[in-house]
Design an enzyme around this catalytic site. Structure first.
Site, PDB file in Angstrom:
ATOM      1  N   ASN A  92      -2.020   0.293   7.422  1.00 36.30           N
ATOM      2  CA  ASN A  92      -1.481  -1.070   7.629  1.00 36.30           C
ATOM      3  C   ASN A  92      -0.876  -1.935   6.587  1.00 36.30           C
ATOM      4  O   ASN A  92      -0.646  -2.916   6.409  1.00 36.30           O
ATOM      5  CB  ASN A  92      -2.846  -1.880   8.341  1.00 36.30           C
ATOM      6  CG  ASN A  92      -3.879  -2.120   7.180  1.00 36.30           C
ATOM      7  OD1 ASN A  92      -3.752  -1.908   5.900  1.00 36.30           O
ATOM      8  ND2 ASN A  92      -4.992  -2.844   7.555  1.00 36.30           N
TER       9      ASN A  92
ATOM     10  N   HIS B 274      -2.144  -5.440   1.695  1.00 37.78           N
ATOM     11  CA  HIS B 274      -3.315  -6.186   1.386  1.00 37.78           C
ATOM     12  C   HIS B 274      -3.168  -7.491   1.036  1.00 37.78           C
ATOM     13  O   HIS B 274      -2.221  -7.761   0.318  1.00 37.78           O
ATOM     14  CB  HIS B 274      -4.408  -5.442   0.477  1.00 37.78           C
ATOM     15  CG  HIS B 274      -5.344  -6.487  -0.205  1.00 37.78           C
ATOM     16  ND1 HIS B 274      -6.671  -6.554   0.427  1.00 37.78           N
ATOM     17  CD2 HIS B 274      -5.409  -7.180  -1.215  1.00 37.78           C
ATOM     18  CE1 HIS B 274      -7.228  -7.498   0.053  1.00 37.78           C
ATOM     19  NE2 HIS B 274      -6.753  -7.989  -1.126  1.00 37.78           N
TER      20      HIS B 274
ATOM     21  N   GLU C 238      -9.411 -11.334  -7.433  1.00 39.12           N
ATOM     22  CA  GLU C 238      -8.406  -9.938  -7.254  1.00 39.12           C
ATOM     23  C   GLU C 238      -7.518  -9.986  -8.243  1.00 39.12           C
ATOM     24  O   GLU C 238      -7.067  -9.140  -8.744  1.00 39.12           O
ATOM     25  CB  GLU C 238      -8.155  -9.788  -5.695  1.00 39.12           C
ATOM     26  CG  GLU C 238      -9.368  -9.575  -4.804  1.00 39.12           C
ATOM     27  CD  GLU C 238      -8.787  -9.752  -3.374  1.00 39.12           C
ATOM     28  OE1 GLU C 238      -7.616  -9.911  -3.024  1.00 39.12           O
ATOM     29  OE2 GLU C 238      -9.722  -9.015  -2.507  1.00 39.12           O
TER      30      GLU C 238
ATOM     31  N   LYS D 244       0.884  -1.250  -0.090  1.00 40.92           N
ATOM     32  CA  LYS D 244       0.130  -0.110  -0.028  1.00 40.92           C
ATOM     33  C   LYS D 244       0.728   1.216  -0.040  1.00 40.92           C
ATOM     34  O   LYS D 244       2.016   1.247   0.152  1.00 40.92           O
ATOM     35  CB  LYS D 244      -0.783  -0.108   1.114  1.00 40.92           C
ATOM     36  CG  LYS D 244      -1.916  -1.190   1.166  1.00 40.92           C
ATOM     37  CD  LYS D 244      -2.789  -1.018   2.443  1.00 40.92           C
ATOM     38  CE  LYS D 244      -3.787  -2.365   2.325  1.00 40.92           C
ATOM     39  NZ  LYS D 244      -4.912  -2.371   3.507  1.00 40.92           N
TER      40      LYS D 244
ATOM     41  N   TYR E 240     -12.355  -2.842  -3.401  1.00 39.60           N
ATOM     42  CA  TYR E 240     -13.148  -2.835  -1.985  1.00 39.60           C
ATOM     43  C   TYR E 240     -14.356  -2.783  -1.906  1.00 39.60           C
ATOM     44  O   TYR E 240     -14.969  -2.339  -0.855  1.00 39.60           O
ATOM     45  CB  TYR E 240     -12.451  -1.323  -1.471  1.00 39.60           C
ATOM     46  CG  TYR E 240     -10.841  -1.710  -0.798  1.00 39.60           C
ATOM     47  CD1 TYR E 240     -10.697  -2.693   0.099  1.00 39.60           C
ATOM     48  CD2 TYR E 240     -10.093  -0.817  -1.196  1.00 39.60           C
ATOM     49  CE1 TYR E 240      -9.396  -3.023   0.478  1.00 39.60           C
ATOM     50  CE2 TYR E 240      -8.375  -0.878  -0.642  1.00 39.60           C
ATOM     51  CZ  TYR E 240      -8.250  -2.161   0.487  1.00 39.60           C
ATOM     52  OH  TYR E 240      -7.115  -2.269   0.935  1.00 39.60           O
TER      53      TYR E 240
HETATM   54  P1  DAT Z   1      -7.871  -6.819   5.769  1.00 40.61           P
HETATM   55  O1  DAT Z   1      -7.070  -6.004   5.008  1.00 40.61           O
HETATM   56  O2  DAT Z   1      -7.102  -7.435   7.037  1.00 40.61           O
HETATM   57  O3  DAT Z   1      -8.085  -7.963   5.130  1.00 40.61           O
HETATM   58  P2  DAT Z   1     -10.681  -5.924   5.893  1.00 40.61           P
HETATM   59  O4  DAT Z   1     -10.767  -6.629   4.437  1.00 40.61           O
HETATM   60  O5  DAT Z   1     -11.678  -6.142   7.011  1.00 40.61           O
HETATM   61  O6  DAT Z   1      -9.096  -6.046   6.325  1.00 40.61           O
HETATM   62  O7  DAT Z   1     -10.662  -4.360   5.683  1.00 40.61           O
HETATM   63  C1  DAT Z   1     -10.052  -3.700   4.498  1.00 40.61           C
HETATM   64  C2  DAT Z   1      -9.136  -2.488   4.813  1.00 40.61           C
HETATM   65  O8  DAT Z   1     -10.193  -1.549   5.516  1.00 40.61           O
HETATM   66  C3  DAT Z   1      -8.320  -2.882   6.169  1.00 40.61           C
HETATM   67  O9  DAT Z   1      -7.121  -3.253   5.585  1.00 40.61           O
HETATM   68  C4  DAT Z   1      -8.271  -1.340   6.722  1.00 40.61           C
HETATM   69  C5  DAT Z   1      -9.765  -0.855   6.498  1.00 40.61           C
HETATM   70  N1  DAT Z   1     -10.445  -1.225   7.501  1.00 40.61           N
HETATM   71  C6  DAT Z   1     -11.004  -2.255   7.938  1.00 40.61           C
HETATM   72  N2  DAT Z   1     -11.895  -1.982   9.036  1.00 40.61           N
HETATM   73  C7  DAT Z   1     -11.752  -0.867   9.294  1.00 40.61           C
HETATM   74  C8  DAT Z   1     -12.205   0.260  10.409  1.00 40.61           C
HETATM   75  N3  DAT Z   1     -12.894  -0.421  11.375  1.00 40.61           N
HETATM   76  N4  DAT Z   1     -11.852   1.501  10.372  1.00 40.61           N
HETATM   77  C9  DAT Z   1     -10.882   1.865   9.434  1.00 40.61           C
HETATM   78  N5  DAT Z   1     -10.510   1.189   8.624  1.00 40.61           N
HETATM   79  C10 DAT Z   1     -10.794  -0.110   8.451  1.00 40.61           C
HETATM   80 MG    MG Z   2      -9.497  -7.984   3.474  1.00 36.55          MG
END
Ligand code: DAT
Ligand code: MG
Length: 149
Positions: free
Chosen positions: A112, A115, A126, A9, A49
């Site tokens: 973070n 991805h 994807e 990222k 997303y």
């Molecule tokens: P991951 O990236 O671990 O698969 P995810 O698919 O649940 O996590 O979410 C995608 C991204 O969205 C994640 O990397 C960071 C953001 N995100 C997820 N939950 C969030 C939240 N509660 N507040 C802010 N950003 C969030």
């Molecule tokens: Mg995810």
């Protein structure tokens, strides 16, 4: 062979962590089959997303991922999806284990670093969203028999 899709990222690219992150997937034994340096369009970010479209953080997520260049990578390997997720660590970096990418380099959920696909089906989808078939390389490493039984 299972496929998974990785994004290094914008924060990780800006911080000069591209090599460090690729190294960790390589040393895990995952095989790179596609890699590009891109500035993601808003349309592609929204598609990637889409599952989060109704979440309150969606707009921030799209603007973060499109804010600066990223590296997108297609990886292949046995259990590639689960292995890459374990190497990446928990979504919230402050909860991610030491030794994971997020645990070693991150603090906040909105920064973070990486991805990784969350299921075998999403790994296939994807990779196909970001790579045409002719951008993917089918190859065998000389080390494959020492990594894949
Ligand atoms: P991951 O990236 O671990 O698969 P995810 O698919 O649940 O996590 O979410 C995608 C991204 O969205 C994640 O990397 C960071 C953001 N995100 C997820 N939950 C969030 C939240 N509660 N507040 C802010 N950003 C969030
Ligand atoms: Mg995810």
């Amino acid at each position: 062979m299972e496929r998974t899709f990785i994004i290094i990222k914008p924060d990780a690219v800006q911080r000069g962590l591209v090599g460090e992150i690729i190294k960790r997937f390589e040393q895990r034994g995952l095989r790179i089959i596609g890699m590009k340096f891109i500035h993601m369009s808003e349309a592609l970010a929204k598609k990637h997303y889409a599952v989060h479209a109704e979440r309150p953080f969606f707009n921030a997520l799209v603007s973060y991922i499109t804010s600066a260049p990223v590296v997108v990578i297609a990886l292949e390997g046995t259990n590639a999806v689960a292995a890459a997720r374990a190497t990446i660590g928990a979504t919230k970096p402050h909860e991610a284990g030491a030794g994971t990418i997020r645990g070693d380099f991150g603090l906040e959920i909105g920064r973070n670093l990486v991805h990784g696909s969350d299921s075998v089906e999403n790994g296939v989808l994807e990779v196909a969203n970001f790579f045409s078939e002719d951008e993917l390389v089918s190859w065998n490493r000389n080390t494959d028999p020492w990594i894949f039984e």
